[in-house]
Motif scaffolding. Structure first.
Motif, mmCIF file in Angstrom:
data_model
loop_
_atom_site.group_PDB
_atom_site.id
_atom_site.type_symbol
_atom_site.label_atom_id
_atom_site.label_comp_id
_atom_site.label_asym_id
_atom_site.label_seq_id
_atom_site.Cartn_x
_atom_site.Cartn_y
_atom_site.Cartn_z
ATOM 1 N N GLU A 18 0.816 -1.224 0.000
ATOM 2 C CA GLU A 18 0.000 0.000 0.000
ATOM 3 C C GLU A 18 0.851 1.277 0.000
ATOM 4 O O GLU A 18 0.474 2.273 -0.617
ATOM 5 C CB GLU A 18 -0.926 0.025 1.221
ATOM 6 C CG GLU A 18 -2.119 -0.914 1.126
ATOM 7 C CD GLU A 18 -1.830 -2.346 1.547
ATOM 8 O OE1 GLU A 18 -2.778 -3.142 1.607
ATOM 9 O OE2 GLU A 18 -0.652 -2.669 1.803
ATOM 10 N N GLU A 19 1.994 1.237 0.673
ATOM 11 C CA GLU A 19 2.804 2.446 0.811
ATOM 12 C C GLU A 19 3.784 2.659 -0.341
ATOM 13 O O GLU A 19 4.514 3.665 -0.370
ATOM 14 C CB GLU A 19 3.570 2.436 2.150
ATOM 15 C CG GLU A 19 4.519 1.267 2.312
ATOM 16 C CD GLU A 19 3.869 0.049 2.966
ATOM 17 O OE1 GLU A 19 4.625 -0.786 3.488
ATOM 18 O OE2 GLU A 19 2.620 -0.060 2.942
ATOM 19 N N ASP A 20 3.839 1.748 -1.308
ATOM 20 C CA ASP A 20 4.746 1.920 -2.451
ATOM 21 C C ASP A 20 4.347 3.134 -3.284
ATOM 22 O O ASP A 20 3.159 3.474 -3.387
ATOM 23 C CB ASP A 20 4.758 0.660 -3.324
ATOM 24 C CG ASP A 20 5.502 -0.496 -2.663
ATOM 25 O OD1 ASP A 20 6.387 -0.216 -1.829
ATOM 26 O OD2 ASP A 20 5.192 -1.664 -2.971
ATOM 27 N N ALA A 21 5.348 3.767 -3.894
ATOM 28 C CA ALA A 21 5.104 4.999 -4.664
ATOM 29 C C ALA A 21 4.308 4.708 -5.929
ATOM 30 O O ALA A 21 4.584 3.738 -6.649
ATOM 31 C CB ALA A 21 6.439 5.648 -5.028
ATOM 32 N N VAL A 22 3.325 5.562 -6.202
ATOM 33 C CA VAL A 22 2.530 5.422 -7.429
ATOM 34 C C VAL A 22 3.268 6.082 -8.588
ATOM 35 O O VAL A 22 4.041 7.017 -8.392
ATOM 36 C CB VAL A 22 1.116 6.029 -7.270
ATOM 37 C CG1 VAL A 22 0.352 5.309 -6.175
ATOM 38 C CG2 VAL A 22 1.185 7.526 -6.988
ATOM 39 N N ASN A 23 3.022 5.563 -9.793
ATOM 40 C CA ASN A 23 3.641 6.133 -10.995
ATOM 41 C C ASN A 23 2.884 5.605 -12.218
ATOM 42 O O ASN A 23 3.377 4.732 -12.933
ATOM 43 C CB ASN A 23 5.129 5.755 -11.072
ATOM 44 C CG ASN A 23 5.830 6.440 -12.235
ATOM 45 O OD1 ASN A 23 5.471 7.553 -12.624
ATOM 46 N ND2 ASN A 23 6.811 5.769 -12.815
ATOM 47 N N PRO A 24 1.666 6.116 -12.461
ATOM 48 C CA PRO A 24 0.820 5.558 -13.520
ATOM 49 C C PRO A 24 1.393 5.775 -14.918
ATOM 50 O O PRO A 24 2.046 6.793 -15.167
ATOM 51 C CB PRO A 24 -0.504 6.298 -13.354
ATOM 52 C CG PRO A 24 -0.134 7.582 -12.671
ATOM 53 C CD PRO A 24 1.015 7.255 -11.777
ATOM 54 N N VAL A 25 1.132 4.817 -15.808
ATOM 55 C CA VAL A 25 1.635 4.919 -17.187
ATOM 56 C C VAL A 25 0.508 5.195 -18.182
ATOM 57 O O VAL A 25 0.750 5.292 -19.384
ATOM 58 C CB VAL A 25 2.402 3.639 -17.601
ATOM 59 C CG1 VAL A 25 3.648 3.469 -16.742
ATOM 60 C CG2 VAL A 25 1.512 2.389 -17.519
ATOM 61 N N SER A 26 -0.732 5.322 -17.698
ATOM 62 C CA SER A 26 -1.887 5.617 -18.562
ATOM 63 C C SER A 26 -2.703 6.739 -17.950
ATOM 64 O O SER A 26 -2.575 7.028 -16.748
ATOM 65 C CB SER A 26 -2.778 4.372 -18.704
ATOM 66 O OG SER A 26 -3.356 4.045 -17.446
ATOM 67 N N TYR A 27 -3.570 7.362 -18.756
ATOM 68 C CA TYR A 27 -4.412 8.427 -18.201
ATOM 69 C C TYR A 27 -5.426 7.853 -17.210
ATOM 70 O O TYR A 27 -5.766 8.503 -16.219
ATOM 71 C CB TYR A 27 -5.130 9.216 -19.301
ATOM 72 C CG TYR A 27 -5.743 10.482 -18.735
ATOM 73 C CD1 TYR A 27 -4.945 11.588 -18.444
ATOM 74 C CD2 TYR A 27 -7.093 10.559 -18.413
ATOM 75 C CE1 TYR A 27 -5.480 12.730 -17.867
ATOM 76 C CE2 TYR A 27 -7.639 11.698 -17.837
ATOM 77 C CZ TYR A 27 -6.824 12.785 -17.566
ATOM 78 O OH TYR A 27 -7.351 13.910 -16.984
ATOM 79 N N TYR A 28 -5.901 6.645 -17.474
ATOM 80 C CA TYR A 28 -6.791 5.985 -16.512
ATOM 81 C C TYR A 28 -6.108 5.906 -15.146
ATOM 82 O O TYR A 28 -6.682 6.309 -14.118
ATOM 83 C CB TYR A 28 -7.161 4.576 -16.998
ATOM 84 C CG TYR A 28 -7.808 3.728 -15.938
ATOM 85 C CD1 TYR A 28 -9.045 4.071 -15.401
ATOM 86 C CD2 TYR A 28 -7.183 2.570 -15.460
ATOM 87 C CE1 TYR A 28 -9.643 3.292 -14.419
ATOM 88 C CE2 TYR A 28 -7.771 1.792 -14.484
ATOM 89 C CZ TYR A 28 -8.999 2.152 -13.964
ATOM 90 O OH TYR A 28 -9.581 1.381 -12.986
#
Length: 304
Positions: free
Chosen positions: A129-139
């Motif tokens: 849960e605490e891992d950094a987010v880094n989305p690759v899509s607009y969704y």
């Protein structure tokens, strides 16, 4: 007994929550969605037509029923459509959340918000849960924006991230990977399946249970909710073929690049489920158990 309002109740997860509430009676339910109620049983709960893009309507419905919790399942989830129509994606996945959030803050209503593994880039899964987010899509970006709004608010909230939900419901508006693969292989239709993406598919019943557990345990913060089995998409489809004894020669394994999709997908997601297991008592089915549940439901209601 707590009263919950569910958005997107005509969808797969929404219907599974309705089904579970009617079978177990743990909460009082107000189901809500755009248009008429598609769930076949109409008694034992209330239904309110509600467009989450209409703030006045949303406020009127919530003020009318005064729920203890809102389980927000409604969203735009087609990853390529989100990439093509960013404006609508933002309206549905971010602005509608802002509307709900302000009402829940004002009236001290718990908000259970559904999010996704697509908030991650897929380089280091399975994720905590605490891992950094880094989305690759607009969704994925839209879901991160919604998460940030919620985390920055004063609302009593729980964010449930999930992965590749599968199951069967009544009058389904869209399919999912298990039903798609089964249907195509039964018709002896060749299918292209990526072999370089890994996921932990989630039975819709398990996700519905997690939503109710989050309400019952006054959950706060982010929780990872998925199935317990880690597999490639191609491996998933082969498991479906094995289970229903279908011809695997129609499965053509390909790389993600060759699909030329509008939106990028994370390569390896998957979740570490320890927090949900410890805090909520979450106990997901294995993938094979999920397929057995689907098979039993298809026997009872083959037209679903």
């Amino acid at each position: 007994m707590k009263k919950i309002l569910v958005t997107g109740s005509n969808g797969l997860l929404g219907q599974k929550i309705t089904e579970k509430v009617l079978a177990e009676g743990r909460v009082k339910l107000i189901a809500s969605s755009v248009g008429a109620n598609r769930y076949p049983l109409k008694e034992g709960y209330e239904y309110a037509e509600m467009d989450i893009l209409n703030p006045e309507k949303v406020k009127a419905v919530i003020e009318r029923y005064c729920p203890d919790a809102v389980i927000h399942t409604a969203a735009m989830t087609n990853v390529d459509t989100c990439e093509e129509n960013k404006t609508l994606c933002r309206q549905l996945n971010v602005e509608a959340v802002a509307t709900l959030l302000s009402i829940c803050e004002e009236k001290n209503i718990q908000l259970i918000h559904l999010s996704t593994d697509f908030v991650f880039d897929g380089k280091n899964g399975p994720y905590k849960e605490e891992d950094a987010v880094n989305p690759v899509s607009y969704y994925g970006k839209s879901k991160v924006m919604a998460e940030e709004l919620i985390k920055d608010s004063k609302a009593n909230y729980a964010i449930l991230r999930t992965i590749l939900v599968y199951g069967i419901s009544h009058d389904m508006s869209r399919s999912n990977i298990v039903l798609w693969a089964k249907g195509a292989l039964e018709k002896a239709s060749p299918i292209n399946v990526v072999n370089d993406q890994w996921r932990m598919p989630t039975l819709a019943e398990d996700l519905a249970e997690a939503c109710l557990l989050a309400v019952e345990h006054h959950a706060r913060g982010i929780y990872h909710i998925s199935g317990k089995d880690y597999m490639s998409i191609a491996g998933l489809v082969r498991k479906v073929a094995n289970y229903w004894k279908l011809d695997q020669s129609y499965i053509n394994e390909i790389s993600s690049v060759s699909l030329n999709q509008k939106a990028k997908r994370p390569v390896k997601t998957g979740f570490v489920l320890n927090k949900a297991i410890k805090d909520l008592g979450y106990n997901p089915h294995s993938f094979e158990e999920g397929l057995l549940i689907l098979e039993q439901q298809m026997r009872v209601s083959p037209e679903s």
